[in-house]
Write a protein that holds these residues in place. Structure first.
Motif, PDB file in Angstrom:
ATOM      1  N   ASP A   1       1.394  -0.997   0.056  1.00 41.19           N
ATOM      2  CA  ASP A   1       0.200  -0.185   0.094  1.00 41.19           C
ATOM      3  C   ASP A   1       1.113   1.243   0.148  1.00 41.19           C
ATOM      4  OD1 ASP A   1      -2.497   1.587   0.059  1.00 41.19           O
ATOM      5  OD2 ASP A   1      -2.474   1.884   2.175  1.00 41.19           O
TER       6      ASP A   1
ATOM      7  N   GLU B   1      -3.313   1.619   4.645  1.00 43.10           N
ATOM      8  CA  GLU B   1      -4.218   0.028   5.395  1.00 43.10           C
ATOM      9  C   GLU B   1      -3.549   0.528   6.283  1.00 43.10           C
ATOM     10  OE1 GLU B   1      -3.444  -3.778   3.392  1.00 43.10           O
ATOM     11  OE2 GLU B   1      -3.832  -2.353   1.969  1.00 43.10           O
TER      12      GLU B   1
ATOM     13  N   ARG C   1       0.137  -6.473   2.110  1.00 45.40           N
ATOM     14  CA  ARG C   1      -0.840  -7.792   2.719  1.00 45.40           C
ATOM     15  C   ARG C   1      -0.259  -9.091   0.852  1.00 45.40           C
ATOM     16  NH1 ARG C   1      -5.033  -7.065  -0.729  1.00 45.40           N
ATOM     17  NH2 ARG C   1      -4.121  -4.511  -1.414  1.00 45.40           N
TER      18      ARG C   1
END
Length: 383
Positions: free
Chosen positions: A325, A338, A344
């Motif tokens: 992010d 985030e 992620r």
């Protein structure tokens, strides 16, 4: 909340170019990206990337612990391996656990890591770094052109064999970056390939024609006195420290009056970089992380310390399945909102990336040449 276990994954970063330095290079490079996922009894998971070294031995120090005690758990891991030493590869595994714990802590707080650490501005100044020893002049122009399109104004060349070739290649980079500034920041990384006087001769020859912001890793990482002597003999700053595994390993360098710029390998984790930044700040020295792409979470630290100079960015994309992010814009890294470290993992995408020899290739840059630092003539050719 308690830590209950971990699992590991590995993605593959396709660099789409040759990657290396004075010690060697890999054609059409593909490298492993080790991923660690820490599990908890509440189902929340922490993500860290960097290394899988010694995880089983290190993890006993954090199993069953509350992951929010990150700093204490970092020291607990150090204590668990103190007899055999945390240095080298073991520190990489420790740092990856540390990064995953910081990710967990920020997720539990519902904040991005840069906010949790006390950062105010989500922007992190950066510079481009092509790992470009094997690239042609046209390839160098193309690579740094992509960064210039994102507003970058500084770049680092891998060199150290031939000052004439390095000067020519620095001029190529300078011309590309000139679209954004009249005085691009130029650095040269020799990756520990010189002796002191060899370095003085080489850097002085370049400085007759180009203004170098810094020369990186000119000597062996432990040569504290040599770095201080070199700094006194050239105009450019001397930057080093990325391969030192532990803040205490910097003590001889600081005691000797070197380096001018303190570098921290991003792969060594959040707590390492955070502590080192404060130690450097106490000496009025700037800090500059190396290898941001190997552990993007470290960029969050740079928003929260008073002495961040600039961060090395080696690619504008990440390995398949590693979703970060962050954005690359305005000459740096723009961190997102985030919660956690901003990373992620898409496991299905990782499964589709499974080719290449990676850094284990014996011609690659992690194998020091036998004659490094022992060349009489500096023209890029060993005789």
């Amino acid at each position: 909340m308690k830590i209950t276990g971990y699992r590991t994954l590995s993605s593959r970063h396709h660099w789409r170019r040759a990657v290396g330095d004075v010690n060697g290079h890999i054609e059409d490079a593909v490298t492993d990206v080790p991923i660690l996922i820490i599990e908890t009894d509440e189902g929340i998971e922490g993500v860290g990337i960097g290394s899988h070294a010694d995880l089983d031995r290190l993890f006993t120090a954090v199993l069953g612990e509350d992951p929010r005690a990150v700093s204490a758990l970092f020291d607990r891991m150090l204590a668990a391996v103190f007899k055999s030493s945390h240095s080298g590869a073991t520190y990489g595994g420790l740092a990856t656990i540390d990064a995953a714990l910081w990710d967990l802590k920020a997720k539990l707080a519902g904040e991005p890591l840069w906010r949790l650490l006390g950062g105010r501005d989500r922007f992190v100044p950066g510079y481009a770094s092509g790992l470009d020893i094997a690239l042609s002049d046209d390839e160098i122009a193309g690579f740094y052109g992509e960064f210039a399109d994102r507003g970058y104004v500084a770049a680092k060349l891998k060199g150290g064999l031939d000052p004439d070739a390095d000067l020519r290649r620095l001029r190529v980079i300078e011309e590309v970056l000139a679209r954004n500034t009249t005085r691009p920041g130029l650095m040269l990384d020799a990756n520990e390939s010189w002796q002191v006087k060899q370095a003085v001769r080489y850097v002085s020859a370049l400085e007759e024609h180009v203004d170098l912001l810094w020369v990186e890793e000119p000597l062996r990482r432990w040569d504290a006195v040599g770095h201080a002597r070199l700094s006194a003999g050239v105009r450019s700053a001397i930057a080093t420290g990325e391969n030192l595994t532990g803040v205490e390993q910097f003590r001889p360098l600081f005691d000797a009056g070197a380096p001018d710029i303190v570098q921290a390998g991003a792969i060594w984790g959040v707590t390492h970089v955070l502590r080192l930044a404060h130690v450097a700040a106490a000496r009025d020295l700037p800090i500059s992380p190396v290898g941001y792409n190997a552990n993007p979470a470290v960029a969050a630290v740079m928003t929260a310390v008073p002495n961040h100079l600039t961060t090395e960015v080696q690619a504008l994309e990440f390995a398949p399945g590693v979703v970060v992010d962050h954005e690359f814009a305005d000459g740096g890294i723009v961190l997102g909102d985030e919660p956690g470290g901003g990373i992620r993992i898409d496991e299905s995408a990782i499964e589709r990336a499974s080719t290449g020899d990676g850094w284990r290739n014996p011609a690659g840059p992690h194998h020091r040449p036998q004659r490094a630092g022992l060349r009489v003539v500096l023209d890029g050719v060993e005789r």
